[in-house]
Design a protein around this motif. Structure first.
Motif, mmCIF file in Angstrom:
data_model
loop_
_atom_site.group_PDB
_atom_site.id
_atom_site.type_symbol
_atom_site.label_atom_id
_atom_site.label_comp_id
_atom_site.label_asym_id
_atom_site.label_seq_id
_atom_site.Cartn_x
_atom_site.Cartn_y
_atom_site.Cartn_z
ATOM 1 N N PHE A 1 -5.153 7.405 10.032
ATOM 2 C CA PHE A 1 -4.564 6.855 8.808
ATOM 3 C C PHE A 1 -3.324 7.634 8.391
ATOM 4 N N LYS A 2 -3.354 8.932 8.542
ATOM 5 C CA LYS A 2 -2.197 9.761 8.179
ATOM 6 C C LYS A 2 -1.006 9.431 9.090
ATOM 7 N N ALA A 3 -1.277 9.322 10.397
ATOM 8 C CA ALA A 3 -0.215 9.015 11.355
ATOM 9 C C ALA A 3 0.397 7.637 11.105
ATOM 10 N N ASN A 4 -0.414 6.709 10.609
ATOM 11 C CA ASN A 4 0.054 5.344 10.346
ATOM 12 C C ASN A 4 0.463 5.119 8.894
ATOM 13 N N ASN A 5 0.589 6.204 8.135
ATOM 14 C CA ASN A 5 1.028 6.137 6.734
ATOM 15 C C ASN A 5 0.136 5.206 5.898
ATOM 16 N N ARG A 6 -1.180 5.307 6.111
ATOM 17 C CA ARG A 6 -2.115 4.454 5.370
ATOM 18 C C ARG A 6 -2.827 5.193 4.243
ATOM 19 N N LEU A 7 -2.661 6.497 4.142
ATOM 20 C CA LEU A 7 -3.294 7.237 3.046
ATOM 21 C C LEU A 7 -2.549 6.940 1.752
ATOM 22 N N LEU A 8 -3.291 6.675 0.702
ATOM 23 C CA LEU A 8 -2.671 6.412 -0.599
ATOM 24 C C LEU A 8 -2.367 7.706 -1.334
ATOM 25 N N HIS A 9 -3.191 8.707 -1.102
ATOM 26 C CA HIS A 9 -3.018 10.004 -1.757
ATOM 27 C C HIS A 9 -3.860 11.027 -1.012
ATOM 28 N N GLU A 10 -3.693 12.267 -1.353
ATOM 29 C CA GLU A 10 -4.514 13.331 -0.777
ATOM 30 C C GLU A 10 -5.153 14.163 -1.884
ATOM 31 N N CYS B 1 -8.959 5.370 -0.909
ATOM 32 C CA CYS B 1 -7.990 6.444 -0.627
ATOM 33 C C CYS B 1 -6.945 6.027 0.403
ATOM 34 N N TYR B 2 -7.013 4.822 0.883
ATOM 35 C CA TYR B 2 -6.146 4.381 1.980
ATOM 36 C C TYR B 2 -5.880 2.885 1.858
ATOM 37 N N LYS B 3 -4.982 2.401 2.696
ATOM 38 C CA LYS B 3 -4.645 0.980 2.721
ATOM 39 C C LYS B 3 -5.489 0.299 3.805
ATOM 40 N N PRO B 4 -6.445 -0.542 3.422
ATOM 41 C CA PRO B 4 -7.226 -1.280 4.421
ATOM 42 C C PRO B 4 -6.351 -2.298 5.164
ATOM 43 N N VAL B 5 -6.809 -2.757 6.318
ATOM 44 C CA VAL B 5 -6.049 -3.702 7.129
ATOM 45 C C VAL B 5 -6.238 -5.147 6.658
ATOM 46 N N CYS B 6 -7.477 -5.559 6.428
ATOM 47 C CA CYS B 6 -7.785 -6.977 6.195
ATOM 48 C C CYS B 6 -7.964 -7.350 4.724
ATOM 49 N N MET B 7 -7.654 -6.442 3.826
ATOM 50 C CA MET B 7 -7.726 -6.730 2.396
ATOM 51 C C MET B 7 -6.915 -5.672 1.662
ATOM 52 N N SER B 8 -6.607 -5.938 0.431
ATOM 53 C CA SER B 8 -5.875 -4.960 -0.367
ATOM 54 C C SER B 8 -6.843 -3.889 -0.880
ATOM 55 N N PRO B 9 -6.335 -2.734 -1.282
ATOM 56 C CA PRO B 9 -7.210 -1.736 -1.905
ATOM 57 C C PRO B 9 -7.955 -2.313 -3.114
ATOM 58 N N LYS B 10 -7.277 -3.133 -3.896
ATOM 59 C CA LYS B 10 -7.923 -3.729 -5.072
ATOM 60 C C LYS B 10 -9.059 -4.663 -4.660
ATOM 61 N N THR B 11 -8.853 -5.452 -3.628
ATOM 62 C CA THR B 11 -9.895 -6.355 -3.151
ATOM 63 C C THR B 11 -11.093 -5.576 -2.636
ATOM 64 N N LEU B 12 -10.847 -4.478 -1.940
ATOM 65 C CA LEU B 12 -11.933 -3.621 -1.458
ATOM 66 C C LEU B 12 -12.747 -3.096 -2.631
ATOM 67 N N LYS B 13 -12.076 -2.590 -3.644
ATOM 68 C CA LYS B 13 -12.779 -2.050 -4.808
ATOM 69 C C LYS B 13 -13.525 -3.143 -5.562
ATOM 70 N N GLU B 14 -12.885 -4.287 -5.757
ATOM 71 C CA GLU B 14 -13.540 -5.409 -6.440
ATOM 72 C C GLU B 14 -14.757 -5.888 -5.648
ATOM 73 N N GLY B 15 -14.652 -5.844 -4.320
ATOM 74 C CA GLY B 15 -15.784 -6.233 -3.484
ATOM 75 C C GLY B 15 -16.982 -5.315 -3.671
#
Length: 185
Positions: free
Chosen positions: A84-93, A104-118
């Motif tokens: 995730f770090k190499a692919n710039n997918r971390l949102l924060h550390e 903490c990261y950007k998922p591939v098949c949904m947004s971070p908000k969708t993941l949390k809402e799920g």
């Protein structure tokens, strides 16, 4: 971790973990009054929004006594963290939020908000009164069939009601919107 065969293959657990086999083994364990806890992780690269509903159905049909739902967390030093770090997918550390409950990261098949809402949604579904009592009723029918002791029968109900209390407060007490607000939109 998951009922998604693609996810299980991605994490090299597809040989040992097959959702369809859980149905058979769970009934044997439950007949002996063994409570079964299922722990699920959401947010793998193969997970999409349908996984929440499919997992909620699996929890109901498989007769799990208790279920936990977590967000994939790329812990420092792990292969997934490096990826995730190499692919710039971390949102924060901010390591305080690397705990399985925060995005903490950007998922591939949904947004971070969708993941949390799920995660909110599945907790609310699985720990609704209707869902709890359906699962407990299934267990009691099985225990009646096997003449299990009555004294052991209240524990799953109490555990589910305690988990319901947690589930109903989750959305109101979560801080993800404050932590990574711009990424959740």
């Amino acid at each position: 971790e998951s009922i998604n065969p693609k996810t299980l293959a991605q994490i090299n657990k597809d040989k040992a973990n097959k959702a369809e086999e859980y149905y058979k083994t769970n009934e044997k364990k439950q007949a002996a009054v063994i409570e079964i806890l299922g722990s699920f992780i959401f947010g793998f690269d193969t997970d999409n929004v349908e996984m929440f509903e499919e997992t909620a159905k699996f929890v109901q049909l498989s007769g799990l006594t208790i279920a936990l739902f977590n967000i994939l967390t790329p812990f420092p030093g792990s292969k997934i963290y490096e990826k995730f770090k190499a692919n710039n997918r971390l949102l924060h550390e901010n390591w305080d939020y690397y705990d399985g409950s925060h995005v903490c990261y950007k998922p591939v098949c949904m947004s971070p908000k969708t993941l949390k809402e799920g995660i909110y949604w599945i907790y609310e579904q699985v720990y609704s009164y209707e869902s709890i009592f359906q699962r407990i009723h299934q267990l009691w029918d099985l225990w009646n069939k096997h003449k299990s002791r009555y004294s052991e029968r209240l524990i799953p109900l109490i555990n589910n009601l305690k988990k319901r209390d947690f589930a109903m407060k989750l959305r109101a007490t979560d801080t993800d919107n404050l932590i990574i607000g711009e990424y959740l939109n």
